[in-house]
Design a protein around this motif. Structure first.
Motif, PDB file in Angstrom:
ATOM      1  N   ILE A  72      -4.151 -57.334 -47.480  1.00  0.00           N
ATOM      2  CA  ILE A  72      -3.188 -57.839 -46.495  1.00  0.00           C
ATOM      3  C   ILE A  72      -2.466 -59.061 -47.057  1.00  0.00           C
ATOM      4  O   ILE A  72      -1.244 -59.161 -46.971  1.00  0.00           O
ATOM      5  CB  ILE A  72      -3.892 -58.166 -45.156  1.00  0.00           C
ATOM      6  N   MET A  81      -6.523 -56.896 -38.423  1.00  0.00           N
ATOM      7  CA  MET A  81      -7.599 -56.020 -38.878  1.00  0.00           C
ATOM      8  C   MET A  81      -8.777 -56.177 -37.936  1.00  0.00           C
ATOM      9  O   MET A  81      -9.026 -57.253 -37.415  1.00  0.00           O
ATOM     10  CB  MET A  81      -8.009 -56.365 -40.311  1.00  0.00           C
ATOM     11  N   ILE A 112      -2.405 -49.671 -45.737  1.00  0.00           N
ATOM     12  CA  ILE A 112      -1.508 -50.800 -45.439  1.00  0.00           C
ATOM     13  C   ILE A 112      -0.069 -50.412 -45.740  1.00  0.00           C
ATOM     14  O   ILE A 112       0.837 -50.703 -44.959  1.00  0.00           O
ATOM     15  CB  ILE A 112      -1.956 -52.068 -46.182  1.00  0.00           C
ATOM     16  N   ILE A 147      -6.101 -51.234 -38.871  1.00  0.00           N
ATOM     17  CA  ILE A 147      -5.086 -52.208 -39.281  1.00  0.00           C
ATOM     18  C   ILE A 147      -3.790 -51.888 -38.559  1.00  0.00           C
ATOM     19  O   ILE A 147      -3.475 -50.722 -38.285  1.00  0.00           O
ATOM     20  CB  ILE A 147      -4.871 -52.218 -40.805  1.00  0.00           C
TER      21      ILE A 147
END
Length: 155
Positions: A72, A81, A112, A147
């Motif tokens: 991230i 998260m 992601i 996420i």
């Protein structure tokens, strides 16, 4: 600047003191793998003369979560998260130093990228395996991480 074991361990001291005081530490982290370690001692024992399962869980979760945090940070996006589920199995008493390894960094990066591309939340199951000094597996933990890209702030 990438996350290093030293930075993550300092984070533990201030934000997750129960993990830090029981001896959980990150030993190494890169794009694909994170290794954590914890040694059986008085503060993290159970009544059966081995390491308490929850301490193993903290070390295992950290081996997965540290990679999520690092990826991230690398993405330069605002992403939340959270662990949604977990499961564990235990095959041997945890005594001595237990090392947890997660090798699911590629899954994290892909999830992601997909979250950023689509704006939709993603889930990833990540596995961490704990082994003792002899190389025997003592426990295996799996964590379902969710996420989600946070809404852009309005200026």
């Amino acid at each position: 600047m990438p996350l290093t074991p030293s930075k993550i361990n300092t984070f533990l001291f201030f934000k997750l003191p129960s993990a830090w005081f029981t001896g959980v530490r990150v030993k190494s982290i890169n794009e694909t793998t994170c290794v954590t370690s914890v040694r059986h001692k008085w503060i993290n024992q159970n009544p059966f003369k081995s390491m308490f399962w929850a301490v193993q869980g903290m070390a295992a979760e950290l081996s997965t979560g540290a990679m999520v945090m690092a990826t991230i940070k690398e993405s330069d996006e605002r992403i939340s998260m959270l662990v949604a589920n977990n499961k564990a199995s235990f095959s041997k008493k945890a005594k001595g130093r237990i090392t947890f390894s997660c090798e699911d960094g590629v899954k994290v990066k892909e999830a992601i990228q997909e979250a950023v591309k689509t704006g939709e939340g993603q889930t990833i199951w990540m596995k961490s395996q704990g082994v003792d000094k002899a190389g025997d597996i003592v426990s295996v933990f799996e964590f379902e991480w969710t996420i989600k890209v946070k809404n852009k702030s309005r200026a």
